[in-house]
Design a protein around this motif. Sequence first.
Motif, PDB file in Angstrom:
ATOM      1  N   ARG A 106      38.334  48.213  32.573  1.00  0.00           N
ATOM      2  CA  ARG A 106      38.469  48.772  33.924  1.00  0.00           C
ATOM      3  C   ARG A 106      37.094  49.142  34.463  1.00  0.00           C
ATOM      4  O   ARG A 106      36.223  49.602  33.723  1.00  0.00           O
ATOM      5  CB  ARG A 106      39.363  50.000  33.884  1.00  0.00           C
ATOM      6  CG  ARG A 106      40.715  49.694  33.296  1.00  0.00           C
ATOM      7  CD  ARG A 106      41.780  50.508  33.924  1.00  0.00           C
ATOM      8  NE  ARG A 106      41.951  50.153  35.311  1.00  0.00           N
ATOM      9  CZ  ARG A 106      42.868  50.710  36.090  1.00  0.00           C
ATOM     10  NH1 ARG A 106      43.668  51.625  35.616  1.00  0.00           N
ATOM     11  NH2 ARG A 106      42.993  50.344  37.352  1.00  0.00           N
ATOM     12  N   GLY A 107      36.907  48.893  35.735  1.00  0.00           N
ATOM     13  CA  GLY A 107      35.658  49.280  36.385  1.00  0.00           C
ATOM     14  C   GLY A 107      34.425  48.538  35.884  1.00  0.00           C
ATOM     15  O   GLY A 107      33.298  49.004  36.004  1.00  0.00           O
ATOM     16  N   SER A 108      34.656  47.329  35.332  1.00  0.00           N
ATOM     17  CA  SER A 108      33.501  46.619  34.772  1.00  0.00           C
ATOM     18  C   SER A 108      32.822  45.697  35.792  1.00  0.00           C
ATOM     19  O   SER A 108      31.878  44.998  35.453  1.00  0.00           O
ATOM     20  CB  SER A 108      33.950  45.803  33.542  1.00  0.00           C
ATOM     21  OG  SER A 108      35.003  44.939  33.898  1.00  0.00           O
ATOM     22  N   GLY A 109      33.331  45.696  37.016  1.00  0.00           N
ATOM     23  CA  GLY A 109      32.686  44.907  38.068  1.00  0.00           C
ATOM     24  C   GLY A 109      33.333  43.554  38.335  1.00  0.00           C
ATOM     25  O   GLY A 109      32.696  42.645  38.885  1.00  0.00           O
ATOM     26  N   LYS A 110      34.612  43.401  38.013  1.00  0.00           N
ATOM     27  CA  LYS A 110      35.310  42.107  38.207  1.00  0.00           C
ATOM     28  C   LYS A 110      35.443  41.788  39.698  1.00  0.00           C
ATOM     29  O   LYS A 110      35.116  40.690  40.136  1.00  0.00           O
ATOM     30  CB  LYS A 110      36.707  42.148  37.548  1.00  0.00           C
ATOM     31  CG  LYS A 110      36.660  42.408  36.049  1.00  0.00           C
ATOM     32  CD  LYS A 110      38.025  42.512  35.428  1.00  0.00           C
ATOM     33  CE  LYS A 110      38.789  43.748  35.854  1.00  0.00           C
ATOM     34  NZ  LYS A 110      38.227  45.023  35.417  1.00  0.00           N
ATOM     35  N   THR A 111      35.909  42.790  40.445  1.00  0.00           N
ATOM     36  CA  THR A 111      36.087  42.558  41.888  1.00  0.00           C
ATOM     37  C   THR A 111      34.723  42.335  42.544  1.00  0.00           C
ATOM     38  O   THR A 111      34.574  41.481  43.421  1.00  0.00           O
ATOM     39  CB  THR A 111      36.814  43.765  42.518  1.00  0.00           C
ATOM     40  OG1 THR A 111      37.994  43.998  41.755  1.00  0.00           O
ATOM     41  CG2 THR A 111      37.167  43.517  43.959  1.00  0.00           C
ATOM     42  N   HIS A 112      33.754  43.085  42.091  1.00  0.00           N
ATOM     43  CA  HIS A 112      32.406  42.972  42.652  1.00  0.00           C
ATOM     44  C   HIS A 112      31.868  41.558  42.493  1.00  0.00           C
ATOM     45  O   HIS A 112      31.250  41.004  43.393  1.00  0.00           O
ATOM     46  CB  HIS A 112      31.504  43.981  41.942  1.00  0.00           C
ATOM     47  CG  HIS A 112      30.180  44.166  42.591  1.00  0.00           C
ATOM     48  ND1 HIS A 112      29.098  43.399  42.276  1.00  0.00           N
ATOM     49  CD2 HIS A 112      29.769  45.026  43.567  1.00  0.00           C
ATOM     50  CE1 HIS A 112      28.068  43.773  43.007  1.00  0.00           C
ATOM     51  NE2 HIS A 112      28.442  44.768  43.807  1.00  0.00           N
ATOM     52  N   ILE A 113      32.151  40.938  41.356  1.00  0.00           N
ATOM     53  CA  ILE A 113      31.598  39.599  41.127  1.00  0.00           C
ATOM     54  C   ILE A 113      32.381  38.531  41.897  1.00  0.00           C
ATOM     55  O   ILE A 113      31.805  37.578  42.405  1.00  0.00           O
ATOM     56  CB  ILE A 113      31.495  39.261  39.616  1.00  0.00           C
ATOM     57  CG1 ILE A 113      30.737  37.944  39.396  1.00  0.00           C
ATOM     58  CG2 ILE A 113      32.814  39.060  38.946  1.00  0.00           C
ATOM     59  CD1 ILE A 113      29.456  38.161  38.769  1.00  0.00           C
TER      60      ILE A 113
HETATM   61  N1  LIG Z   1      26.549  44.723  39.834  1.00  0.00           N
HETATM   62  C1  LIG Z   1      26.853  45.936  40.281  1.00  0.00           C
HETATM   63  N2  LIG Z   1      25.901  46.748  40.698  1.00  0.00           N
HETATM   64  C2  LIG Z   1      26.181  47.984  41.130  1.00  0.00           C
HETATM   65  N3  LIG Z   1      27.433  48.490  41.205  1.00  0.00           N
HETATM   66  C3  LIG Z   1      28.432  47.717  40.821  1.00  0.00           C
HETATM   67  C4  LIG Z   1      28.208  46.389  40.341  1.00  0.00           C
HETATM   68  N4  LIG Z   1      29.396  45.855  40.024  1.00  0.00           N
HETATM   69  C5  LIG Z   1      30.320  46.793  40.311  1.00  0.00           C
HETATM   70  N5  LIG Z   1      29.750  47.894  40.780  1.00  0.00           N
HETATM   71  C6  LIG Z   1      30.449  49.120  41.161  1.00  0.00           C
HETATM   72  O1  LIG Z   1      31.249  49.531  40.079  1.00  0.00           O
HETATM   73  C7  LIG Z   1      32.504  49.996  40.509  1.00  0.00           C
HETATM   74  C8  LIG Z   1      33.610  49.187  39.866  1.00  0.00           C
HETATM   75  O2  LIG Z   1      33.491  47.851  40.299  1.00  0.00           O
HETATM   76  P1  LIG Z   1      34.741  46.923  40.533  1.00  0.00           P
HETATM   77  O3  LIG Z   1      35.727  47.541  41.433  1.00  0.00           O
HETATM   78  O4  LIG Z   1      34.229  45.594  40.918  1.00  0.00           O
HETATM   79  O5  LIG Z   1      35.324  46.932  39.062  1.00  0.00           O
HETATM   80  P2  LIG Z   1      36.660  46.251  38.550  1.00  0.00           P
HETATM   81  O6  LIG Z   1      36.362  45.767  37.211  1.00  0.00           O
HETATM   82  O7  LIG Z   1      37.166  45.268  39.540  1.00  0.00           O
HETATM   83  O8  LIG Z   1      37.635  47.514  38.493  1.00  0.00           O
HETATM   84  P3  LIG Z   1      39.211  47.532  38.165  1.00  0.00           P
HETATM   85  O9  LIG Z   1      39.333  47.368  36.717  1.00  0.00           O
HETATM   86  O10 LIG Z   1      39.624  48.866  38.617  1.00  0.00           O
HETATM   87  O11 LIG Z   1      39.836  46.409  38.924  1.00  0.00           O
HETATM   88  C9  LIG Z   1      32.493  49.878  42.017  1.00  0.00           C
HETATM   89  O12 LIG Z   1      32.144  51.122  42.557  1.00  0.00           O
HETATM   90  C10 LIG Z   1      31.406  48.868  42.291  1.00  0.00           C
HETATM   91  O13 LIG Z   1      30.802  49.066  43.547  1.00  0.00           O
END
Ligand SMILES: Nc1ncnc2c1ncn2[C@@H]1O[C@H](COP(=O)(O)OP(=O)(O)OP(=O)(O)O)[C@@H](O)[C@H]1O
Length: 654
Positions: A106-113
């Motif tokens: 969780r929160g590892s940046g999947k959506t961000h990528i």
């Molecule tokens: N490369 C990055 N640089 C800086 N901040 C980042 C980066 N990737 C993600 N974040 C930040 O980290 C947080 C979590 O990112 P994100 O929502 O993409 O995670 P996720 O894996 O999709 O979460 P979930 O498991 O809840 O779906 C967000 O606040 C996002 O802005």
Amino acid sequence: MVSKQLSKQLDRVGGKVRVVARIRGFSGPEANSEAGTARTVEWISVNGENLGDVSISFRDHPSRYLVDYCYKEDEDSEMIYSREVKPFVSAAFEGHNSTVIAHGARGSGKTHIIQGSAERPGLAVLAIAEFLPIAEKNGKSISVSFYEVDHQERAMDLLNPEKPPILVFEDRGRNQFKGLSQVLVKSVSEFQNLYSTACLSLKGAPKKGGQRSHMGLIVNVVSRNECVGSIVSKMNFVDLAGYEDTRKKSSDGSCLTEINKINKSIYALLNICHALSTNESHIPYRESKLTRILQDSLKGTSRILLVSCLNPSFCQDTIYMVSLASRSYNRIHHQTFLDSTKKSVSSANMRQIPKSVSGTAKKFHHGSSKLTKGRKLFDEASHSTPKVEKEMVTKASKPVMDDSLPETGNHDNSGVETIENNLALTNVSFPKDDLFAKASEDMKLYPPLENGDSSLIASSEVENNSLAAKNVLVDGDEVDGDEGKKENTPCINHSSESLSIIVHEGHNSPPISSQLRDLSNSLKMLCSSTSSCLQNSEKQPIPVVEPKTPIIQQNMSQWDEMNGKSPWETFSMRGSGMKSSIVQEYLRFLNTADKEELKRLKGIGDKRANFILELREESPEPFKSLNDLKDIGLSAKQIKGMMKKEVGELFSEL
Ligand SMILES: Nc1ncnc2c1ncn2[C@@H]1O[C@H](COP(=O)(O)OP(=O)(O)OP(=O)(O)O)[C@@H](O)[C@H]1O
């Protein structure tokens, strides 16, 4: 055929499955905290900088995991896009599907990528920016669909969330979706608007806390010349729900069952990547809804990019996820690496790669061993399905039969309406009339389809689930040898994009029961005439009777004689021919019989009969070989036993 240049590019990105890791940068609040300075992920580029084969480790943790490459915090999505995803875009215009999967804790940046932000576009946005001009140049269009798969294995259309769940079924190696909107996009901003709309409908959105789900995007390359609306290829982006260890208290209050089910579908997809990367003969596509949705973009010539998103600070779930991803790491590259660096890495304290996927991180193997040993064990294990994996497969398939049968329900017939609604919703200014005129020209050319066709954009939803008499398909994918053979159906190539009209012969033959009865009667007649001949022979000299053998058989006997075949060889040859025709009849019976008839078969009870009917709703002919019976929970031994019994029955009344 992949062009030489493209093939080179694809070779550079590795084999069928490429595994890369991506270390998430610290977000604003984290960077200001003490933890912000404590990155615990480390990596060593084992083959020299930028050459791939990276070993990932975590501070104070003995294990190391190999991946094809690791992107650091300062390497942005644009770099990942140009090195990893761009070749897939070119390949899409040559008819090849691909799938980009972001997974991690969780929160590892999947959506961000995948999605990114307004300032930093993600991989999907960058791909669309590349797709659109190439499509324009090549006389193609780009359409997109967004969906969500929740913990109950329900797939919902995110552009039309009020609709009933999406129904997925396979037709001639291609997936068909009933209830999934496709919307044409003409600009990146249109696409971003659609993405935002889809995110608002997402049950797994943070603001709707408690619910977790996977989000998928399908980018279709659509032909817009004479075969209007047919899909040439597609690229999938999957933003998987975050993995979470069920032993921990959930960070968002999700219940344990929900987390378990989500984790199970993550395993199902990662298991497929592993099975594909190791060329397993059975690829368990039916393990989850998501894998069924992605099936035709995982198999054949499709390419898969697995992006393992890593939290920068210590996170056990991250370690577990990267260990699973590492199982799909390209073993050929790995072997080279082993050969060239055996000495240098042998002293490293590398952990054994897990042989199987376990239900929780509890089973996570903490023992460390030399990499070479771990890999060897892994290689050996990969030849047969590891025990725990097998258990998991069985466990996973049980609920399908018990409580998560594929949905049926009321589905409306509003395919065209959906496109119009979506066009209105998103102000996409596609020349509708032109499109519909061309589509209806096609319809005129080919009589109305009984079940619609999801490859036609004018009717992006399949209207009816019944078996079509005629079907318009884009014949792009190669069908894997073990995943179904192309049937011997008339197939007319209709265009340069290989649009084919495949005419299904109706299932006019009588059901297996009556065919088996006929076969049994013939055998009885044969036996009675043989025995009467034998009886007569005792009483009087055998009259010379010209046997009334069908001409073709007579010719065959002559042919066998001419070829010097012994009676035994001829008998075995014909016996095996008969065996395969009985198997074919048996499969045809499973694909067509009603519930009561199905239950007359040995080993098929009420539950299995229901399950067979559900499978037939998803795919008109789910049983193409006896192996497919494994999908209804039968083991190879049980299948063999069933066939023996059925054949034995034929002789019971002789
Ligand atoms: N490369 C990055 N640089 C800086 N901040 C980042 C980066 N990737 C993600 N974040 C930040 O980290 C947080 C979590 O990112 P994100 O929502 O993409 O995670 P996720 O894996 O999709 O979460 P979930 O498991 O809840 O779906 C967000 O606040 C996002 O802005």
